[in-house]
Design a protein around this motif. Structure first.
Motif, PDB file in Angstrom:
ATOM      1  N   ASN A  10     -10.075  25.248  26.541  1.00  0.00           N
ATOM      2  CA  ASN A  10      -9.506  26.239  26.098  1.00  0.00           C
ATOM      3  C   ASN A  10      -7.855  26.301  26.232  1.00  0.00           C
ATOM      4  O   ASN A  10      -7.276  27.389  26.457  1.00  0.00           O
ATOM      5  N   GLN A  11      -7.462  25.108  25.860  1.00  0.00           N
ATOM      6  CA  GLN A  11      -5.819  25.151  26.226  1.00  0.00           C
ATOM      7  C   GLN A  11      -5.324  24.427  24.823  1.00  0.00           C
ATOM      8  O   GLN A  11      -4.137  23.873  24.983  1.00  0.00           O
ATOM      9  N   GLU A  12      -5.930  24.750  23.619  1.00  0.00           N
ATOM     10  CA  GLU A  12      -5.341  24.275  22.484  1.00  0.00           C
ATOM     11  C   GLU A  12      -3.952  24.953  22.364  1.00  0.00           C
ATOM     12  O   GLU A  12      -3.289  24.168  21.732  1.00  0.00           O
ATOM     13  N   PHE A  13      -3.844  26.030  22.219  1.00  0.00           N
ATOM     14  CA  PHE A  13      -2.691  26.823  21.931  1.00  0.00           C
ATOM     15  C   PHE A  13      -1.570  26.539  23.056  1.00  0.00           C
ATOM     16  O   PHE A  13      -0.226  26.496  22.396  1.00  0.00           O
ATOM     17  N   ARG A  14      -2.033  26.276  24.293  1.00  0.00           N
ATOM     18  CA  ARG A  14      -0.808  25.694  25.209  1.00  0.00           C
ATOM     19  C   ARG A  14      -0.343  24.705  24.874  1.00  0.00           C
ATOM     20  O   ARG A  14       0.726  24.146  24.939  1.00  0.00           O
ATOM     21  N   ALA A  15      -1.455  23.582  24.435  1.00  0.00           N
ATOM     22  CA  ALA A  15      -0.970  22.186  24.150  1.00  0.00           C
ATOM     23  C   ALA A  15      -0.025  22.131  22.877  1.00  0.00           C
ATOM     24  O   ALA A  15       1.039  21.602  22.750  1.00  0.00           O
ATOM     25  N   LYS A  16      -0.382  23.150  21.773  1.00  0.00           N
ATOM     26  CA  LYS A  16       0.578  23.065  20.504  1.00  0.00           C
ATOM     27  C   LYS A  16       1.942  23.602  21.076  1.00  0.00           C
ATOM     28  O   LYS A  16       2.826  22.982  20.404  1.00  0.00           O
ATOM     29  N   GLU A  17       1.973  24.623  21.839  1.00  0.00           N
ATOM     30  CA  GLU A  17       3.360  25.183  22.169  1.00  0.00           C
ATOM     31  C   GLU A  17       4.095  24.199  23.053  1.00  0.00           C
ATOM     32  O   GLU A  17       5.288  24.158  22.834  1.00  0.00           O
ATOM     33  N   ASN A  18       3.538  23.404  23.751  1.00  0.00           N
ATOM     34  CA  ASN A  18       4.107  22.354  24.691  1.00  0.00           C
ATOM     35  C   ASN A  18       4.831  21.229  23.820  1.00  0.00           C
ATOM     36  O   ASN A  18       5.669  20.741  24.008  1.00  0.00           O
ATOM     37  N   LEU A  19       3.827  20.822  22.819  1.00  0.00           N
ATOM     38  CA  LEU A  19       4.246  19.796  21.935  1.00  0.00           C
ATOM     39  C   LEU A  19       5.488  20.294  21.050  1.00  0.00           C
ATOM     40  O   LEU A  19       6.380  19.268  20.738  1.00  0.00           O
ATOM     41  N   LYS A  20       5.198  21.391  20.665  1.00  0.00           N
ATOM     42  CA  LYS A  20       6.509  21.708  19.780  1.00  0.00           C
ATOM     43  C   LYS A  20       7.599  22.036  20.765  1.00  0.00           C
ATOM     44  O   LYS A  20       8.790  21.486  20.318  1.00  0.00           O
ATOM     45  N   ASN A  21       7.809  22.215  21.872  1.00  0.00           N
ATOM     46  CA  ASN A  21       8.852  22.376  22.864  1.00  0.00           C
ATOM     47  C   ASN A  21       9.558  20.752  22.799  1.00  0.00           C
ATOM     48  O   ASN A  21      10.597  20.667  23.175  1.00  0.00           O
ATOM     49  N   GLN A  22       8.670  20.009  23.061  1.00  0.00           N
ATOM     50  CA  GLN A  22       9.137  18.564  23.015  1.00  0.00           C
ATOM     51  C   GLN A  22       9.485  17.718  21.626  1.00  0.00           C
ATOM     52  O   GLN A  22      10.004  16.773  21.685  1.00  0.00           O
ATOM     53  N   GLY A  23       9.468  18.557  20.531  1.00  0.00           N
ATOM     54  CA  GLY A  23       9.810  17.869  19.283  1.00  0.00           C
ATOM     55  C   GLY A  23       8.768  17.470  18.620  1.00  0.00           C
ATOM     56  O   GLY A  23       8.896  16.950  17.528  1.00  0.00           O
ATOM     57  N   PHE A  24       7.313  17.466  18.871  1.00  0.00           N
ATOM     58  CA  PHE A  24       6.428  16.925  18.067  1.00  0.00           C
ATOM     59  C   PHE A  24       6.021  17.943  17.105  1.00  0.00           C
ATOM     60  O   PHE A  24       5.981  19.328  17.240  1.00  0.00           O
ATOM     61  N   THR A  25       5.727  17.726  15.945  1.00  0.00           N
ATOM     62  CA  THR A  25       4.741  18.473  14.902  1.00  0.00           C
ATOM     63  C   THR A  25       3.330  18.182  15.218  1.00  0.00           C
ATOM     64  O   THR A  25       2.784  17.236  15.192  1.00  0.00           O
ATOM     65  N   SER A  26       2.751  19.446  15.246  1.00  0.00           N
ATOM     66  CA  SER A  26       1.183  19.393  15.592  1.00  0.00           C
ATOM     67  C   SER A  26       0.561  20.290  14.605  1.00  0.00           C
ATOM     68  O   SER A  26       1.171  21.348  14.146  1.00  0.00           O
ATOM     69  N   TYR A  27      -0.795  20.076  14.437  1.00  0.00           N
ATOM     70  CA  TYR A  27      -1.536  20.917  13.728  1.00  0.00           C
ATOM     71  C   TYR A  27      -2.768  21.207  14.522  1.00  0.00           C
ATOM     72  O   TYR A  27      -3.568  20.463  14.899  1.00  0.00           O
ATOM     73  N   LEU A  28      -3.231  22.605  14.335  1.00  0.00           N
ATOM     74  CA  LEU A  28      -4.184  23.132  14.979  1.00  0.00           C
ATOM     75  C   LEU A  28      -4.986  23.828  13.824  1.00  0.00           C
ATOM     76  O   LEU A  28      -4.689  25.235  13.768  1.00  0.00           O
ATOM     77  N   PRO A  29      -6.258  23.418  13.105  1.00  0.00           N
ATOM     78  CA  PRO A  29      -6.682  23.970  11.998  1.00  0.00           C
ATOM     79  C   PRO A  29      -7.434  25.146  12.586  1.00  0.00           C
ATOM     80  O   PRO A  29      -8.202  25.050  13.457  1.00  0.00           O
ATOM     81  N   LYS A  30      -7.581  26.515  11.844  1.00  0.00           N
ATOM     82  CA  LYS A  30      -8.407  27.622  12.174  1.00  0.00           C
ATOM     83  C   LYS A  30      -9.116  27.979  11.085  1.00  0.00           C
ATOM     84  O   LYS A  30      -8.694  27.768   9.655  1.00  0.00           O
ATOM     85  N   MET A  31     -10.102  28.784  11.239  1.00  0.00           N
ATOM     86  CA  MET A  31     -10.754  29.460  10.090  1.00  0.00           C
ATOM     87  C   MET A  31     -11.005  30.579  10.408  1.00  0.00           C
ATOM     88  O   MET A  31     -11.348  31.115  11.556  1.00  0.00           O
ATOM     89  N   ASN A  32     -11.336  31.643   9.437  1.00  0.00           N
ATOM     90  CA  ASN A  32     -11.535  33.073   9.487  1.00  0.00           C
ATOM     91  C   ASN A  32     -13.150  33.004   9.442  1.00  0.00           C
ATOM     92  O   ASN A  32     -13.944  32.530   8.653  1.00  0.00           O
ATOM     93  N   LYS A  33     -13.653  33.984  10.365  1.00  0.00           N
ATOM     94  CA  LYS A  33     -14.958  34.107  10.660  1.00  0.00           C
ATOM     95  C   LYS A  33     -15.248  35.759  11.112  1.00  0.00           C
ATOM     96  O   LYS A  33     -14.310  36.408  11.533  1.00  0.00           O
ATOM     97  N   ARG A  34     -16.527  36.203  10.964  1.00  0.00           N
ATOM     98  CA  ARG A  34     -16.641  37.603  11.236  1.00  0.00           C
ATOM     99  C   ARG A  34     -17.966  37.212  12.188  1.00  0.00           C
ATOM    100  O   ARG A  34     -18.835  36.645  11.797  1.00  0.00           O
ATOM    101  N   LYS A  35     -18.024  38.042  13.395  1.00  0.00           N
ATOM    102  CA  LYS A  35     -19.036  37.994  14.565  1.00  0.00           C
ATOM    103  C   LYS A  35     -19.524  39.377  14.736  1.00  0.00           C
ATOM    104  O   LYS A  35     -18.748  40.528  14.515  1.00  0.00           O
ATOM    105  N   TYR A  36     -20.815  39.632  15.279  1.00  0.00           N
ATOM    106  CA  TYR A  36     -21.099  40.984  15.820  1.00  0.00           C
ATOM    107  C   TYR A  36     -20.819  40.977  17.225  1.00  0.00           C
ATOM    108  O   TYR A  36     -21.724  40.402  17.854  1.00  0.00           O
ATOM    109  N   LEU A  37     -19.972  41.754  17.509  1.00  0.00           N
ATOM    110  CA  LEU A  37     -19.682  41.979  18.958  1.00  0.00           C
ATOM    111  C   LEU A  37     -19.615  43.545  19.160  1.00  0.00           C
ATOM    112  O   LEU A  37     -18.895  44.241  18.651  1.00  0.00           O
TER     113      LEU A  37
END
Length: 156
Positions: A10-37
């Motif tokens: 559960n640290q994908e977004f943290r990793a993306k932000e830290n990679l960005k701070n170090q100058g790396f280009t990263s890609y975290l693909p997302k998709m839209n979904k609907r759930k009954y909650l």
């Protein structure tokens, strides 16, 4: 060329932000979904490959293993060289990331309206700009229904 890194749970977004701070280009693909909650259908964005992030390869890839949120690079065990993914595959993922939710005739879909849970069926025709016809399977009996297009989502 892109390489793949395994993230900590559960640290994908943290990793993306830290990679960005170090100058790396990263890609975290997302998709839209609907759930009954909580008795309501909610739309949200979900990570397409949980636990993994794509990183544009640079010369300083040794820094990636020490980035907060990253567990390790995916490497070939015999050589220790990171696995490489072609730019065309990343382009195909990013192109299909937004189009995967639009169903076509013959696609399996879920009817996501109401509190009855998810009802699965097949999209048989498009009646108008806002309505579609589905073939649903109710307790071993096939039934055609016309529903609003906004109340269905494609099964991936």
């Amino acid at each position: 060329m892109w390489i793949v890194a395994k993230t900590k749970p559960n640290q994908e977004f943290r990793a993306k932000e830290n990679l960005k701070n170090q100058g790396f280009t990263s890609y975290l693909p997302k998709m839209n979904k609907r759930k009954y909650l909580r008795s309501v259908w909610m739309e949200f964005s979900e990570i397409m490959f949980p636990g993994y992030i794509f990183i544009k390869s640079n010369v300083d890839i040794h820094k990636i293993n020490y980035t907060y949120g990253i567990s390790k690079l995916l490497t070939d065990k015999s050589t220790g060289i990171p696995y490489v993914i072609e730019d065309s595959l990343i382009a195909a993922i990013s192109k299909n990331q937004n189009t995967c939710k639009i169903p076509k005739i013959g696609d399996k879909v879920e009817y996501v309206k109401g509190n009855t849970g998810i009802i699965k069926g097949v999209l048989t025709s498009i009646c108008s700009r806002t309505r579609v016809k589905l073939l649903l399977d109710f307790i071993s009996k096939k039934q055609e229904v016309i529903v609003p297009k906004s109340d269905i989502q494609k099964i991936i």
